[in-house]
Design an enzyme around this catalytic site. Structure first.
Site, PDB file in Angstrom:
ATOM      1  N   ASP A 184       1.426  58.815 -84.673  1.00 57.04           N
ATOM      2  CA  ASP A 184       1.302  57.747 -83.683  1.00 57.04           C
ATOM      3  C   ASP A 184       0.323  58.112 -82.577  1.00 57.04           C
ATOM      4  O   ASP A 184      -0.458  57.276 -82.116  1.00 57.04           O
ATOM      5  CB  ASP A 184       2.681  57.446 -83.071  1.00 57.04           C
ATOM      6  CG  ASP A 184       3.599  56.743 -84.052  1.00 57.04           C
ATOM      7  OD1 ASP A 184       4.789  56.614 -83.738  1.00 57.04           O
ATOM      8  OD2 ASP A 184       3.131  56.335 -85.128  1.00 57.04           O
ATOM      9  N   PHE A 213      -3.245  57.827 -83.707  1.00 51.74           N
ATOM     10  CA  PHE A 213      -3.577  56.403 -83.828  1.00 51.74           C
ATOM     11  C   PHE A 213      -3.884  55.814 -82.451  1.00 51.74           C
ATOM     12  O   PHE A 213      -4.879  55.098 -82.268  1.00 51.74           O
ATOM     13  CB  PHE A 213      -2.417  55.643 -84.476  1.00 51.74           C
ATOM     14  CG  PHE A 213      -2.667  54.168 -84.640  1.00 51.74           C
ATOM     15  CD1 PHE A 213      -2.382  53.285 -83.610  1.00 51.74           C
ATOM     16  CD2 PHE A 213      -3.193  53.655 -85.812  1.00 51.74           C
ATOM     17  CE1 PHE A 213      -2.607  51.925 -83.742  1.00 51.74           C
ATOM     18  CE2 PHE A 213      -3.440  52.296 -85.963  1.00 51.74           C
ATOM     19  CZ  PHE A 213      -3.142  51.435 -84.921  1.00 51.74           C
ATOM     20  N   ASP A 214      -3.023  56.124 -81.471  1.00 49.43           N
ATOM     21  CA  ASP A 214      -3.213  55.566 -80.133  1.00 49.43           C
ATOM     22  C   ASP A 214      -4.490  56.083 -79.471  1.00 49.43           C
ATOM     23  O   ASP A 214      -5.157  55.357 -78.732  1.00 49.43           O
ATOM     24  CB  ASP A 214      -2.000  55.878 -79.256  1.00 49.43           C
ATOM     25  CG  ASP A 214      -0.778  55.086 -79.682  1.00 49.43           C
ATOM     26  OD1 ASP A 214      -0.946  53.979 -80.218  1.00 49.43           O
ATOM     27  OD2 ASP A 214       0.342  55.578 -79.489  1.00 49.43           O
ATOM     28  N   SER A 233       3.425  44.059 -79.668  1.00 45.41           N
ATOM     29  CA  SER A 233       3.735  45.492 -79.590  1.00 45.41           C
ATOM     30  C   SER A 233       3.581  45.955 -78.153  1.00 45.41           C
ATOM     31  O   SER A 233       3.049  45.241 -77.294  1.00 45.41           O
ATOM     32  CB  SER A 233       2.796  46.284 -80.501  1.00 45.41           C
ATOM     33  OG  SER A 233       1.462  46.089 -80.089  1.00 45.41           O
ATOM     34  N   GLU A 245      15.100  52.396 -71.478  1.00 43.99           N
ATOM     35  CA  GLU A 245      15.849  52.303 -72.738  1.00 43.99           C
ATOM     36  C   GLU A 245      15.320  53.320 -73.741  1.00 43.99           C
ATOM     37  O   GLU A 245      14.195  53.790 -73.629  1.00 43.99           O
ATOM     38  CB  GLU A 245      15.691  50.900 -73.346  1.00 43.99           C
ATOM     39  CG  GLU A 245      16.021  49.758 -72.423  1.00 43.99           C
ATOM     40  CD  GLU A 245      15.579  48.424 -73.001  1.00 43.99           C
ATOM     41  OE1 GLU A 245      15.301  48.356 -74.215  1.00 43.99           O
ATOM     42  OE2 GLU A 245      15.487  47.454 -72.234  1.00 43.99           O
ATOM     43  N   LYS A 285      13.673  54.285 -77.251  1.00 45.24           N
ATOM     44  CA  LYS A 285      12.763  53.653 -78.209  1.00 45.24           C
ATOM     45  C   LYS A 285      13.183  54.107 -79.608  1.00 45.24           C
ATOM     46  O   LYS A 285      12.897  55.223 -80.018  1.00 45.24           O
ATOM     47  CB  LYS A 285      11.317  54.036 -77.940  1.00 45.24           C
ATOM     48  CG  LYS A 285      10.323  53.303 -78.838  1.00 45.24           C
ATOM     49  CD  LYS A 285       8.886  53.678 -78.498  1.00 45.24           C
ATOM     50  CE  LYS A 285       7.917  52.858 -79.343  1.00 45.24           C
ATOM     51  NZ  LYS A 285       8.125  53.014 -80.784  1.00 45.24           N
ATOM     52  N   ASP A 314      13.290  54.381 -83.640  1.00 46.72           N
ATOM     53  CA  ASP A 314      12.228  54.440 -84.644  1.00 46.72           C
ATOM     54  C   ASP A 314      12.707  53.787 -85.931  1.00 46.72           C
ATOM     55  O   ASP A 314      13.200  54.438 -86.846  1.00 46.72           O
ATOM     56  CB  ASP A 314      11.839  55.900 -84.896  1.00 46.72           C
ATOM     57  CG  ASP A 314      10.554  56.016 -85.697  1.00 46.72           C
ATOM     58  OD1 ASP A 314       9.824  55.010 -85.780  1.00 46.72           O
ATOM     59  OD2 ASP A 314      10.288  57.091 -86.246  1.00 46.72           O
ATOM     60  N   ARG A 361       9.034  41.604 -87.661  1.00 47.42           N
ATOM     61  CA  ARG A 361       7.958  41.355 -86.713  1.00 47.42           C
ATOM     62  C   ARG A 361       6.717  40.796 -87.411  1.00 47.42           C
ATOM     63  O   ARG A 361       6.028  39.943 -86.885  1.00 47.42           O
ATOM     64  CB  ARG A 361       7.584  42.642 -85.976  1.00 47.42           C
ATOM     65  CG  ARG A 361       6.616  42.376 -84.832  1.00 47.42           C
ATOM     66  CD  ARG A 361       6.167  43.631 -84.137  1.00 47.42           C
ATOM     67  NE  ARG A 361       5.354  44.461 -85.006  1.00 47.42           N
ATOM     68  CZ  ARG A 361       4.557  45.420 -84.558  1.00 47.42           C
ATOM     69  NH1 ARG A 361       4.492  45.666 -83.262  1.00 47.42           N
ATOM     70  NH2 ARG A 361       3.846  46.156 -85.397  1.00 47.42           N
ATOM     71  N   TYR A 378      17.817  45.007 -78.271  1.00 48.85           N
ATOM     72  CA  TYR A 378      17.256  45.406 -76.985  1.00 48.85           C
ATOM     73  C   TYR A 378      16.549  44.296 -76.199  1.00 48.85           C
ATOM     74  O   TYR A 378      15.960  44.560 -75.160  1.00 48.85           O
ATOM     75  CB  TYR A 378      16.282  46.569 -77.172  1.00 48.85           C
ATOM     76  CG  TYR A 378      15.189  46.347 -78.198  1.00 48.85           C
ATOM     77  CD1 TYR A 378      14.220  45.355 -78.045  1.00 48.85           C
ATOM     78  CD2 TYR A 378      15.123  47.144 -79.331  1.00 48.85           C
ATOM     79  CE1 TYR A 378      13.231  45.159 -78.983  1.00 48.85           C
ATOM     80  CE2 TYR A 378      14.123  46.964 -80.280  1.00 48.85           C
ATOM     81  CZ  TYR A 378      13.179  45.969 -80.096  1.00 48.85           C
ATOM     82  OH  TYR A 378      12.201  45.779 -81.028  1.00 48.85           O
ATOM     83  N   LYS A 415      10.826  48.744 -68.915  1.00 42.66           N
ATOM     84  CA  LYS A 415      10.606  47.304 -68.731  1.00 42.66           C
ATOM     85  C   LYS A 415      10.936  46.912 -67.295  1.00 42.66           C
ATOM     86  O   LYS A 415      11.968  47.345 -66.751  1.00 42.66           O
ATOM     87  CB  LYS A 415      11.518  46.495 -69.665  1.00 42.66           C
ATOM     88  CG  LYS A 415      11.317  46.742 -71.150  1.00 42.66           C
ATOM     89  CD  LYS A 415      12.362  45.991 -71.970  1.00 42.66           C
ATOM     90  CE  LYS A 415      12.247  46.328 -73.456  1.00 42.66           C
ATOM     91  NZ  LYS A 415      13.380  45.767 -74.226  1.00 42.66           N
ATOM     92  N   CYS A 439       9.507  81.593-116.329  1.00 45.35           N
ATOM     93  CA  CYS A 439       9.375  82.002-117.736  1.00 45.35           C
ATOM     94  C   CYS A 439       8.191  82.926-118.000  1.00 45.35           C
ATOM     95  O   CYS A 439       8.026  83.425-119.119  1.00 45.35           O
ATOM     96  CB  CYS A 439       9.284  80.778-118.643  1.00 45.35           C
ATOM     97  SG  CYS A 439       7.747  79.831-118.424  1.00 45.35           S
ATOM     98  N   CYS A 493      10.698  76.501-120.573  1.00 42.70           N
ATOM     99  CA  CYS A 493      10.892  76.903-119.172  1.00 42.70           C
ATOM    100  C   CYS A 493      12.158  76.225-118.646  1.00 42.70           C
ATOM    101  O   CYS A 493      12.222  74.994-118.580  1.00 42.70           O
ATOM    102  CB  CYS A 493       9.669  76.479-118.354  1.00 42.70           C
ATOM    103  SG  CYS A 493       9.704  77.019-116.638  1.00 42.70           S
TER     104      CYS A 493
END
Length: 693
Positions: A31, A34-35, A80, A111, A113, A115, A134, A250, A313, A434, A455
């Site tokens: 993540d 990516f961010d 998101s 809160e 988060k 996953d 979503r 949530y 939030k 073997c 084997c």
């Protein structure tokens, strides 16, 4: 590379990562990485407004749409959240809120988060009417039938909840109610409302599921999120129910909410019967936010479900409306992502495991160390190339992380701590079980033990593969029983199963019923169709789909056994490596002996007359994409029909696609791409008419 070229490159990379994360559930980067890419693109686009593009990854929400489900438009878009990984970014967000509210006092609801997989639940007159993922933020998949199997989600809200008011205290420290404020609210349940949350797979269920998959030599889920997502998107609600998913809610939306505070609304929703996090807390200062983050960065390891951060939030709904949204996320909320926990420990030894196919997997054995809530002392090293990439030495101090918070992996080496006498890790040359010299096939990263008939781990693995659900489906047997029978000398190969008698496995006479069930299960497998028998043989590199292609092309085992390499490669989907493996398998006298024994026991060694009658060349040479929801047959049934008529199922649209078999609610992105490439779209009825004619 100039900045314009970099923008185009970043857009391409981020679209690919979005697809892998939301559609395939197979992310290739973390993540945070990516961010970082997303932030770089946002900065470059701000510098170059002439490069504005409504389809840029910065202007949309990643999608997990699945064409197998009916798609529904969200009443309120599911955007998101912007992500951050440090306290300075949290402070910048806090200051931006203060500025946006012109200095007005505000509270922040902190809160966990979770996953998992985001879900939107709609209730009308106290009853669950719809559950939607979503998706792309505007449309999502209708998974109502599957969600109804999750026991923590109420289907009907209790009449006992429908009183006039509710008293509750708001906690100010952790989850305790010290220094709390008492509120009384009207909390009559609205006629219609929406509540959002996260579908999760608890750690205990995830670990049990992965253990079962490991025993069956099936690919492991990387983390609970992938497992939960794959489960919820199953076409079988019974499978979803068996996976024991959980849900935490949530966010409450609607026209007649109980309060003007987000925290207060969730407390009311808790009284209605929804599962709301006990860790939720209202704060006012930046330091209180930091305290909450630091507290849960440690305590989250004791939670029964996976978390990857904190969500902040603005509590007042009025202030949320005032702050508004960017194109991608609300200004009134932000997600703080926990850093992956990393530890350093000593590498003591590398051992090697032999899988069912003979693949050799190196395993790092390390000094035990606490990592992400568990004691870790082993980590996979993947293959020889992985070991060489780190120049690993015995005695090295290695950095270990948990990929997806569950699977330990080595991510680095502290060269400064390397002992002077440390010796580099040398990959073994012979099978540890073997002693057979190992081989490495062209295009493969793994080394293999080629002694598949002698084997022990391969023998037991092949028997376990043979009895698996998608093969011979002998569900009365399991890996532990196979291991026991092998050690007793009852079975040395798959054919030996068919000579087992009740008295041999009845022990002291107290297990007659279970012994008879096993014998009956083995006998029933003689009716399994030929294509699954081919798969059950366990020929290296031959999977379920390729086994079906082989069975339908050659029609019987004798034709398959006598096929040459060129004939094999003429079949769409059978490459050189697989063809050579098939030839090798059928040139082994031990394998031929086993096949003759299986034939003598009555297993299906040719397609049935009904299957043969259903096969044709009507779709020969055609690559077909299936999309949408169908009325007459399931998607799996249509895939089988395509293969029976010599067609090829493909998952994505390209210039090589012959046509698209389209049902209702075909994905808009597929439709757009098909129109762009000029690919024919065929309806369900048109397709069936084509096959019948």
């Amino acid at each position: 590379m100039d900045e314009i070229q970099r923008i185009n490159q970043l857009r391409k990379e981020l679209h690919e990562h979005n697809y892998r994360y939301y559609v395939l559930n197979q992310p290739t980067i973390g993540d945070q990485d990516f961010d970082f890419l997303m932030h770089e693109l946002q900065d470059l686009e701000a510098k170059h407004p002439e490069m504005a593009d409504p389809n840029s990854p910065t202007q949309r929400v990643g999608s997990d749409l699945n064409a197998e489900f009916r798609q529904v438009e969200h009443k309120y878009p599911m955007l998101s959240l912007a992500n951050t990984y440090n306290e300075q970014d949290v402070a910048d967000w806090y200051d931006s809120v203060k500025k946006g509210l012109a200095g007005e006092d505000f509270e922040v609801c902190c809160e966990m988060k979770y996953d998992g997989l985001s879900i939107s639940l709609t209730y009308v007159d106290g009853k669950l009417t719809q559950a939607v993922t979503r998706g792309d933020g505007v449309h999502g998949d209708d998974v109502t039938a599957n969600v109804k199997t999750i026991r923590s989600i109420p289907l009907v809200l209790s009449e006992e909840c429908r009183t006039e008011s509710l008293e509750f205290a708001t906690a100010t420290h952790g989850t305790a109610a010290a220094n709390s404020t008492l509120y009384t609210l009207n909390y009559r349940i609205p006629r219609e409302f929406e509540i959002r949350g996260e579908i999760l797979m608890p750690w205990a269920v995830f670990e049990r599921l992965n253990k079962e998959r490991e025993e069956a030599e099936e690919p492991l889920f990387a983390n609970p999120r992938n497992a939960a997502s794959g489960t919820l998107k199953s076409q079988k609600s019974s499978l979803v129910a068996s996976r024991q998913l959980d849900a935490y809610l949530y966010y409450l939306l609607g026209e007649e909410l109980p309060a003007e505070g987000h925290y207060e609304n969730l407390e009311v929703a808790r009284s209605w019967g929804f599962k709301i996090s006990e860790g939720m807390k209202k704060v006012k200062t930046l330091q209180q936010i930091y305290d909450f983050i630091n507290y849960w960065d440690k305590e989250r390891k004791n939670l029964p479900v996976a978390t990857d951060g904190i969500v902040l939030k603005v509590n007042s709904l009025r202030q949320q409306r005032s702050l508004g949204f960017t194109a991608k996320s609300p200004r009134w909320a932000i997600a703080y992502k926990f850093k992956a926990e990393r530890v350093c420990t000593r590498l003591n030894e590398v051992t090697y495991q032999v899988g069912r196919t003979g693949a050799i997997t190196p395993v790092a054995n390390m000094d035990p160390v606490q990592l992400a809530g568990t004691i870790v002392k082993r980590a996979t090293l993947n293959n020889e190339d992985f070991i060489k990439s780190f120049d690993l030495h015995i005695g090295d101090y290695v950095y270990v992380e948990k990929g997806g918070e569950i699977i330990p992996k080595i991510v680095g080496v502290d060269i400064d701590q390397r002992p002077i006498i440390a010796q580099p890790v040398q990959f073994i040359k012979r099978c540890p079980e073997c002693g057979t010299p190992l081989v490495r096939y062209e295009g493969e990263a793994a080394w293999y033990c080629p002694n598949d008939t002698g084997c022990p781990p391969q023998i037991k693995g092949r028997i376990e593969h043979f009895i698996a659900r998608k093969a011979m489906n002998i569900d009365s047997l399991g890996p532990e029983t196979i291991d026991d029978y092998y050690r007793q000398g009852l079975i040395k190969n798959i054919a030996d199963l068919y000579k087992i008698e009740v008295q041999q496995i009845n022990g002291d006479g107290s297990r007659t019923k279970s012994a008879q069930k096993i014998v009956n299960g083995i006998a029933a497998s003689k009716d399994v169709p030929f294509e699954r028998v081919v798969f059950a043989l366990g020929i290296r590199f031959v999977g379920e789909t390729s086994a079906r292609l082989l069975a339908r092309h050659f029609k019987n085992i004798d034709a398959l056994m006598n096929a040459g390499i060129e004939e094999l490669q003429e079949i769409e989907g059978i490459g050189e490596v697989m063809a050579k493996s098939i030839i090798t398998y059928f040139h082994d006298e031990k394998n031929l002996e086993i096949i003759e024994r299986l034939r003598s026991y009555g297993l299906q060694m040719e397609l049935s007359e009904a299957q043969t009658a259903q096969t044709s060349d009507k779709l020969a040479g055609q690559s077909i994409v299936i999309s949408g929801v169908f009325a007459h047959h399931s998607r799996d049934e249509y895939k089988a029909i395509i293969e029976q008529n010599s067609g090829k199922n493909v998952g994505s649209i390209s210039n090589k696609t012959s046509f698209i078999l389209a049902g209702e609610n075909m994905g808009p992105s597929k439709l757009q791409k098909a129109e762009k490439l000029g690919i024919k779209i065929m309806s369900e009825d048109e397709f069936l008419e084509l096959i019948e004619n």
